[in-house]
Design a protein around this motif. Structure first.
Motif, PDB file in Angstrom:
ATOM      1  N   TRP A 113      20.093  38.379  57.301  1.00 12.78           N
ATOM      2  CA  TRP A 113      21.259  39.227  57.053  1.00 12.78           C
ATOM      3  C   TRP A 113      21.004  40.127  55.843  1.00 12.78           C
ATOM      4  O   TRP A 113      20.226  39.765  54.949  1.00 12.78           O
ATOM      5  N   ILE A 114      21.684  41.267  55.821  1.00 11.67           N
ATOM      6  CA  ILE A 114      21.774  42.068  54.598  1.00 11.67           C
ATOM      7  C   ILE A 114      22.956  41.517  53.818  1.00 11.67           C
ATOM      8  O   ILE A 114      24.087  41.504  54.318  1.00 11.67           O
ATOM      9  N   LEU A 115      22.705  41.039  52.591  1.00  9.00           N
ATOM     10  CA  LEU A 115      23.736  40.358  51.810  1.00  9.00           C
ATOM     11  C   LEU A 115      24.155  41.224  50.631  1.00  9.00           C
ATOM     12  O   LEU A 115      23.315  41.738  49.893  1.00  9.00           O
ATOM     13  N   VAL A 116      25.458  41.360  50.455  1.00  9.49           N
ATOM     14  CA  VAL A 116      26.012  42.263  49.437  1.00  9.49           C
ATOM     15  C   VAL A 116      26.939  41.466  48.530  1.00  9.49           C
ATOM     16  O   VAL A 116      27.918  40.877  48.985  1.00  9.49           O
ATOM     17  N   GLU A 117      26.623  41.458  47.235  1.00  8.05           N
ATOM     18  CA  GLU A 117      27.450  40.757  46.243  1.00  8.05           C
ATOM     19  C   GLU A 117      28.123  41.774  45.332  1.00  8.05           C
ATOM     20  O   GLU A 117      27.468  42.692  44.818  1.00  8.05           O
ATOM     21  N   SER A 118      29.422  41.599  45.115  1.00 10.71           N
ATOM     22  CA  SER A 118      30.167  42.487  44.220  1.00 10.71           C
ATOM     23  C   SER A 118      31.549  41.881  43.997  1.00 10.71           C
ATOM     24  O   SER A 118      31.895  40.852  44.580  1.00 10.71           O
ATOM     25  N   LEU A 119      32.323  42.555  43.165  1.00 13.71           N
ATOM     26  CA  LEU A 119      33.736  42.175  42.973  1.00 13.71           C
ATOM     27  C   LEU A 119      34.636  43.226  43.602  1.00 13.71           C
ATOM     28  O   LEU A 119      35.679  43.586  43.059  1.00 13.71           O
ATOM     29  N   VAL A 120      34.235  43.705  44.785  1.00 12.22           N
ATOM     30  CA  VAL A 120      34.990  44.789  45.418  1.00 12.22           C
ATOM     31  C   VAL A 120      36.425  44.376  45.740  1.00 12.22           C
ATOM     32  O   VAL A 120      37.337  45.220  45.764  1.00 12.22           O
ATOM     33  N   HIS A 121      36.650  43.085  45.962  1.00 14.93           N
ATOM     34  CA  HIS A 121      38.003  42.616  46.276  1.00 14.93           C
ATOM     35  C   HIS A 121      38.957  42.763  45.086  1.00 14.93           C
ATOM     36  O   HIS A 121      40.173  42.725  45.259  1.00 14.93           O
ATOM     37  N   MET A 122      38.394  42.964  43.876  1.00 14.06           N
ATOM     38  CA  MET A 122      39.224  43.136  42.688  1.00 14.06           C
ATOM     39  C   MET A 122      39.423  44.617  42.331  1.00 14.06           C
ATOM     40  O   MET A 122      40.104  44.935  41.368  1.00 14.06           O
ATOM     41  N   LYS A 123      38.807  45.494  43.118  1.00 14.01           N
ATOM     42  CA  LYS A 123      38.899  46.928  42.863  1.00 14.01           C
ATOM     43  C   LYS A 123      39.940  47.561  43.779  1.00 14.01           C
ATOM     44  O   LYS A 123      40.501  46.918  44.661  1.00 14.01           O
ATOM     45  N   SER A 124      40.165  48.861  43.567  1.00 19.36           N
ATOM     46  CA  SER A 124      41.071  49.584  44.451  1.00 19.36           C
ATOM     47  C   SER A 124      40.452  49.651  45.841  1.00 19.36           C
ATOM     48  O   SER A 124      39.221  49.563  45.999  1.00 19.36           O
ATOM     49  N   ARG A 125      41.293  49.816  46.844  1.00 16.29           N
ATOM     50  CA  ARG A 125      40.785  49.873  48.211  1.00 16.29           C
ATOM     51  C   ARG A 125      39.927  51.122  48.429  1.00 16.29           C
ATOM     52  O   ARG A 125      39.111  51.156  49.356  1.00 16.29           O
TER      53      ARG A 125
END
Length: 223
Positions: free
Chosen positions: A83-95
């Protein structure tokens, strides 16, 4: 050159090759502009080919900008899962930042399916993101986590989304919520899978890595 010098040179060259491969396996970048930025780490699968399509998994990680705090459920060898795996805190940012991240991924990779993963409290935001971007996010995983049970109209937002809920057998509160969601989605004909981990608690480290991706592959490739 004597044997020991030759051996040391060989090890140095080997270490250099391994270091290069490891750095090529992962990319760390900032997306966005001005103060609205998102730190992202992308891990490519072994033997990645730009001509081949891969499933993509977005998971929470990099808390406080710390690259050491990755998504615990990707496991110790995340490049091994295909899989291509993506880590971030995007859920805490604006949509809007979710849109930026998806645009980047869709522009740079051939994607078979995009799945978003959340655990415990942050799974709430992940389900919200999945419902809002349901034309671009194909699956959502709560580990544990489940869509809030309310009006059936809200659940119908997931009509074309595959949902997997993974919960520990001893995690009574989350297990009851997942079972309730499972029943409601079954009645609405929404694709979903409830996995109860025997003797599991709230933090399912024992299900990280290979066990998780075994379930995810069944979800992505299910008809």
């Amino acid at each position: 050159m004597n044997f020991y010098k030759t051996k040391r040179l060989f090890l140095c060259l080997l270490f250099g090759i391994i270091s290069y491969q490891m750095s090529a396996q992962q990319k760390v970048m900032e997306l966005g502009t001005g103060t609205n930025k998102l730190l992202v780490r992308i891990t490519m699968p072994d033997n990645y080919s730009p001509t081949k399509s891969y499933p993509v998994l977005l998971g929470p990680g990099l808390d406080g900008g710390n690259l050491e705090t990755g998504c615990r459920f990707f496991g110790p060898n995340p490049e091994k899962h295909g899989w291509i795996l993506v880590e971030s805190l995007v859920h805490m940012k604006s949509r809007k930042m979710v849109n930026v991240l998806l645009n980047h991924l869709e522009a740079h990779y051939k994607i078979k399916a995009t799945v978003i993963l959340g655990f415990s409290a942050n799974s709430v935001a992940m389900f919200e993101i999945a419902s809002q971007f349901r034309d671009r996010i194909h699956g959502v995983v709560g580990m544990p986590g489940n869509p809030a049970i309310g009006a059936s109209e809200k659940l119908k937002l997931f009509a074309k989304t595959k949902i997997t809920m993974i919960v520990g057998e001893r995690d009574t509160y989350w297990k009851k919520r997942a079972q309730k969601a499972n029943k409601a989605m079954d009645e609405l004909g929404i694709w979903n899978n409830l996995v109860i981990v025997p003797k599991g608690g709230h933090i399912l480290d024992e299900f990280a890595g290979k066990p998780l991706f075994s379930v995810l592959n069944k979800m992505v490739y299910a008809k």
